[in-house]
Design a protein around this motif. Structure first.
Motif, PDB file in Angstrom:
ATOM      1  N   GLU A 223       0.665  -1.307  -0.077  1.00 13.67           N
ATOM      2  CA  GLU A 223       0.004   0.004   0.203  1.00 13.67           C
ATOM      3  C   GLU A 223       0.771   1.250   0.061  1.00 13.67           C
ATOM      4  OE1 GLU A 223      -4.149  -1.489   2.352  1.00 13.67           O
ATOM      5  OE2 GLU A 223      -2.536  -1.013   3.548  1.00 13.67           O
ATOM      6  N   VAL A 224       1.967   1.192   0.733  1.00  9.96           N
ATOM      7  CA  VAL A 224       2.944   2.113   0.465  1.00  9.96           C
ATOM      8  C   VAL A 224       3.485   2.452  -0.740  1.00  9.96           C
ATOM      9  CG1 VAL A 224       5.227   2.996   1.346  1.00  9.96           C
ATOM     10  CG2 VAL A 224       3.591   2.120   3.014  1.00  9.96           C
ATOM     11  N   VAL A 225       3.673   1.548  -1.436  1.00 11.90           N
ATOM     12  CA  VAL A 225       4.313   1.610  -3.031  1.00 11.90           C
ATOM     13  C   VAL A 225       3.165   1.995  -3.834  1.00 11.90           C
ATOM     14  CG1 VAL A 225       5.184   0.459  -4.942  1.00 11.90           C
ATOM     15  CG2 VAL A 225       6.121  -0.152  -2.532  1.00 11.90           C
ATOM     16  N   LYS A 226       2.028   1.698  -3.661  1.00  8.62           N
ATOM     17  CA  LYS A 226       1.109   1.625  -4.515  1.00  8.62           C
ATOM     18  C   LYS A 226       0.082   3.168  -4.371  1.00  8.62           C
ATOM     19  CE  LYS A 226      -3.243  -0.189  -6.495  1.00  8.62           C
ATOM     20  NZ  LYS A 226      -4.316  -1.336  -6.529  1.00  8.62           N
ATOM     21  N   ASP A 227      -0.137   3.456  -3.181  1.00  5.48           N
ATOM     22  CA  ASP A 227      -1.000   4.386  -2.748  1.00  5.48           C
ATOM     23  C   ASP A 227      -0.360   5.619  -2.280  1.00  5.48           C
ATOM     24  OD1 ASP A 227      -3.062   2.728  -3.367  1.00  5.48           O
ATOM     25  OD2 ASP A 227      -3.083   1.990  -1.194  1.00  5.48           O
ATOM     26  N   ILE A 228       0.965   5.608  -2.079  1.00  2.00           N
ATOM     27  CA  ILE A 228       1.710   6.757  -1.445  1.00  2.00           C
ATOM     28  C   ILE A 228       2.952   7.182  -2.537  1.00  2.00           C
ATOM     29  CG2 ILE A 228       3.362   7.699   0.233  1.00  2.00           C
ATOM     30  CD1 ILE A 228       1.598   6.252   2.330  1.00  2.00           C
ATOM     31  N   MET A 229       3.942   6.072  -2.723  1.00  2.00           N
ATOM     32  CA  MET A 229       4.772   6.500  -3.790  1.00  2.00           C
ATOM     33  C   MET A 229       4.494   6.576  -4.915  1.00  2.00           C
ATOM     34  SD  MET A 229       8.103   4.152  -2.076  1.00  2.00           S
ATOM     35  CE  MET A 229       8.519   4.755  -0.355  1.00  2.00           C
ATOM     36  N   LEU A 230       3.567   5.800  -5.542  1.00  2.00           N
ATOM     37  CA  LEU A 230       3.563   5.800  -7.109  1.00  2.00           C
ATOM     38  C   LEU A 230       2.166   6.256  -7.534  1.00  2.00           C
ATOM     39  CD1 LEU A 230       5.167   2.619  -8.126  1.00  2.00           C
ATOM     40  CD2 LEU A 230       6.116   4.845  -7.828  1.00  2.00           C
ATOM     41  N   LYS A 231       1.312   6.750  -6.485  1.00  2.00           N
ATOM     42  CA  LYS A 231      -0.086   6.977  -6.846  1.00  2.00           C
ATOM     43  C   LYS A 231      -0.399   8.292  -7.776  1.00  2.00           C
ATOM     44  CE  LYS A 231      -1.381  10.289  -2.659  1.00  2.00           C
ATOM     45  NZ  LYS A 231      -1.959  11.195  -3.928  1.00  2.00           N
ATOM     46  N   ASP A 232       0.567   9.027  -7.924  1.00  2.00           N
ATOM     47  CA  ASP A 232       0.329  10.319  -8.856  1.00  2.00           C
ATOM     48  C   ASP A 232       1.150  10.240  -9.914  1.00  2.00           C
ATOM     49  OD1 ASP A 232      -1.394  11.766  -7.083  1.00  2.00           O
ATOM     50  OD2 ASP A 232       0.281  12.408  -5.954  1.00  2.00           O
ATOM     51  N   THR A 233       1.784   8.991 -10.020  1.00  5.89           N
ATOM     52  CA  THR A 233       2.352   8.689 -11.688  1.00  5.89           C
ATOM     53  C   THR A 233       1.502   8.336 -12.653  1.00  5.89           C
ATOM     54  OG1 THR A 233       2.898   6.480 -11.307  1.00  5.89           O
ATOM     55  CG2 THR A 233       4.629   8.000 -10.341  1.00  5.89           C
ATOM     56  N   VAL A 234       1.804   8.647 -13.868  1.00  8.53           N
ATOM     57  CA  VAL A 234       0.712   8.211 -15.065  1.00  8.53           C
ATOM     58  C   VAL A 234       0.619   6.691 -15.168  1.00  8.53           C
ATOM     59  CG1 VAL A 234       1.271  10.513 -15.923  1.00  8.53           C
ATOM     60  CG2 VAL A 234       2.515   8.390 -16.708  1.00  8.53           C
ATOM     61  N   ASP A 235       1.822   5.729 -14.876  1.00  8.64           N
ATOM     62  CA  ASP A 235       1.812   4.493 -14.995  1.00  8.64           C
ATOM     63  C   ASP A 235       2.035   3.615 -14.085  1.00  8.64           C
ATOM     64  OD1 ASP A 235       4.469   5.274 -14.620  1.00  8.64           O
ATOM     65  OD2 ASP A 235       4.953   4.945 -16.870  1.00  8.64           O
ATOM     66  N   GLY A 236       2.139   4.129 -12.816  1.00  9.89           N
ATOM     67  CA  GLY A 236       2.476   3.396 -11.555  1.00  9.89           C
ATOM     68  C   GLY A 236       3.702   2.813 -11.475  1.00  9.89           C
ATOM     69  N   GLU A 237       4.848   3.294 -12.366  1.00 13.12           N
ATOM     70  CA  GLU A 237       6.063   2.819 -12.217  1.00 13.12           C
ATOM     71  C   GLU A 237       7.169   3.809 -11.641  1.00 13.12           C
ATOM     72  OE1 GLU A 237       7.198   0.118 -13.813  1.00 13.12           O
ATOM     73  OE2 GLU A 237       5.239  -0.347 -14.767  1.00 13.12           O
ATOM     74  N   PHE A 238       7.934   3.149 -10.916  1.00 20.21           N
ATOM     75  CA  PHE A 238       9.300   3.669 -10.413  1.00 20.21           C
ATOM     76  C   PHE A 238      10.050   4.559 -11.555  1.00 20.21           C
ATOM     77  CE2 PHE A 238       8.332   1.054  -6.769  1.00 20.21           C
ATOM     78  CZ  PHE A 238       8.727   2.040  -5.533  1.00 20.21           C
ATOM     79  N   THR A 239      10.726   5.638 -11.199  1.00 16.13           N
ATOM     80  CA  THR A 239      11.803   6.272 -12.106  1.00 16.13           C
ATOM     81  C   THR A 239      12.959   5.288 -11.872  1.00 16.13           C
ATOM     82  OG1 THR A 239      11.020   8.396 -11.825  1.00 16.13           O
ATOM     83  CG2 THR A 239      13.077   8.185 -12.348  1.00 16.13           C
ATOM     84  N   THR A 240      13.875   5.025 -12.976  1.00 16.28           N
ATOM     85  CA  THR A 240      15.116   4.535 -12.732  1.00 16.28           C
ATOM     86  C   THR A 240      16.398   5.121 -12.468  1.00 16.28           C
ATOM     87  OG1 THR A 240      15.548   4.250 -15.019  1.00 16.28           O
ATOM     88  CG2 THR A 240      14.009   2.579 -14.250  1.00 16.28           C
ATOM     89  N   VAL A 241      17.405   4.682 -11.908  1.00 18.38           N
ATOM     90  CA  VAL A 241      18.559   5.192 -12.008  1.00 18.38           C
ATOM     91  C   VAL A 241      19.023   5.667 -13.396  1.00 18.38           C
ATOM     92  CG1 VAL A 241      19.099   4.213  -9.774  1.00 18.38           C
ATOM     93  CG2 VAL A 241      19.993   3.169 -11.993  1.00 18.38           C
ATOM     94  N   GLN A 242      18.848   4.752 -14.325  1.00 23.78           N
ATOM     95  CA  GLN A 242      19.124   5.209 -15.646  1.00 23.78           C
ATOM     96  C   GLN A 242      18.256   6.495 -16.361  1.00 23.78           C
ATOM     97  OE1 GLN A 242      17.940   2.172 -14.754  1.00 23.78           O
ATOM     98  NE2 GLN A 242      20.030   1.026 -14.910  1.00 23.78           N
ATOM     99  N   ASP A 243      16.958   6.521 -15.742  1.00 21.49           N
ATOM    100  CA  ASP A 243      16.306   7.650 -16.231  1.00 21.49           C
ATOM    101  C   ASP A 243      16.906   9.015 -15.519  1.00 21.49           C
ATOM    102  OD1 ASP A 243      14.256   6.095 -17.406  1.00 21.49           O
ATOM    103  OD2 ASP A 243      13.088   5.932 -15.420  1.00 21.49           O
TER     104      ASP A 243
END
Length: 262
Positions: A212-232
């Motif tokens: 729930e922390v990952v889905k509902d807090i960390m990534l909830k406002d992204t357009v695709d539910g994905e983490f940014t990568t170190v390469q990005d």
């Protein structure tokens, strides 16, 4: 290569985002100094870069970015070793989460010291060389979406990351006549050990599951539910480092899968 014959210092570069930035810069022809509190890890990262991109492409140095003496000596040593300096990436940082009413003052000061004092000290040390050389340069700060937004439990982190934008704007104005540019990269959540550590801490404090922390807090406002990568983040930092005119200075670039749109 986009950074051929350039010399860069990346702080907090023994692992995570900083290490990926250093690897990306070396790939593009830069000589890179890995500056980190963990000197052994810094040297190991430098050896890894040299194994991939050639002898003399990297060095590892110990640096506590909150120590004026260590920062001054470290930057001077890099310039002495490589002969010049072109790029500083002020990336060193930590995270300690707690609500404001329970936040320990010692930890508050530690957070601000690493993120803000460290950025100031490394910037001042780098500018002395960049101004004297007269060939321009680039200073890039690792900010965060928290340079624009706020999240629960992160008061000093949010405060510091907002502060980096102010520092970058002043450096951009003062450095312009010396052709020194200053910008901020603002990543979203990147799955590094720093973020992995926060997930169970936030779950416990907020009474949520880790998912729930990952889905509902960390990534909830992204357009695709994905983490940014170190390469990005590294590729965006490369873009700013390689951009050679004052047309792009005093800016902040958000790299976050759409979390916060300017």
């Amino acid at each position: 290569m986009k950074l051929e014959n350039k010399v860069a210092i990346v702080t907090g570069a023994a692992s995570g985002i900083g290490k990926e930035i250093a690897l990306t810069f070396a790939r593009e022809g830069a000589k890179v100094a890995i500056a980190d509190l963990n000197v052994d890890a810094a040297k190991t990262a430098a050896e890894e870069i040299e194994a991939k991109y050639g002898k003399g492409s990297a060095i590892g140095i110990g640096m506590d970015v909150t120590s004026e003496a260590q920062v001054e000596a470290g930057v001077d040593n890099v310039v002495s070793h490589f002969g010049k300096l072109d790029i500083l990436v002020s990336n060193a940082g930590i995270q300690i989460v707690a609500p404001v009413d329970e936040y320990d003052f010692t930890k508050w000061k530690q957070m601000l010291a690493i993120h803000l004092d460290g950025a100031f000290l490394t910037t001042r040390a780098a500018l002395k060389h960049l101004y004297r050389q007269g060939t321009g340069g680039s200073i890039i700060y690792t900010g965060s979406v928290h340079s624009k937004e706020a999240s629960l439990l992160k008061a000093p982190y949010v405060t510091a990351k907002h502060g980096l934008i102010g520092l970058a704007k002043v450096v951009a104005k003062e450095g312009a006549k010396h052709k020194v540019r200053s910008n901020v990269i603002c990543p979203g959540f990147v799955r590094t050990p720093l973020v992995d550590k926060q997930i169970p801490e936030q779950a416990k404090t907020l009474g949520l599951t880790e998912d729930e922390v990952v889905k509902d807090i960390m990534l909830k406002d992204t357009v695709d539910g994905e983490f940014t990568t170190v390469q990005d983040v590294a590729e965006a930092t490369l873009f700013l480092a390689a951009f050679e005119s004052n047309a792009l200075t005093g800016q902040s670039l958000v790299v976050s899968h759409g979390w916060f749109m300017q």
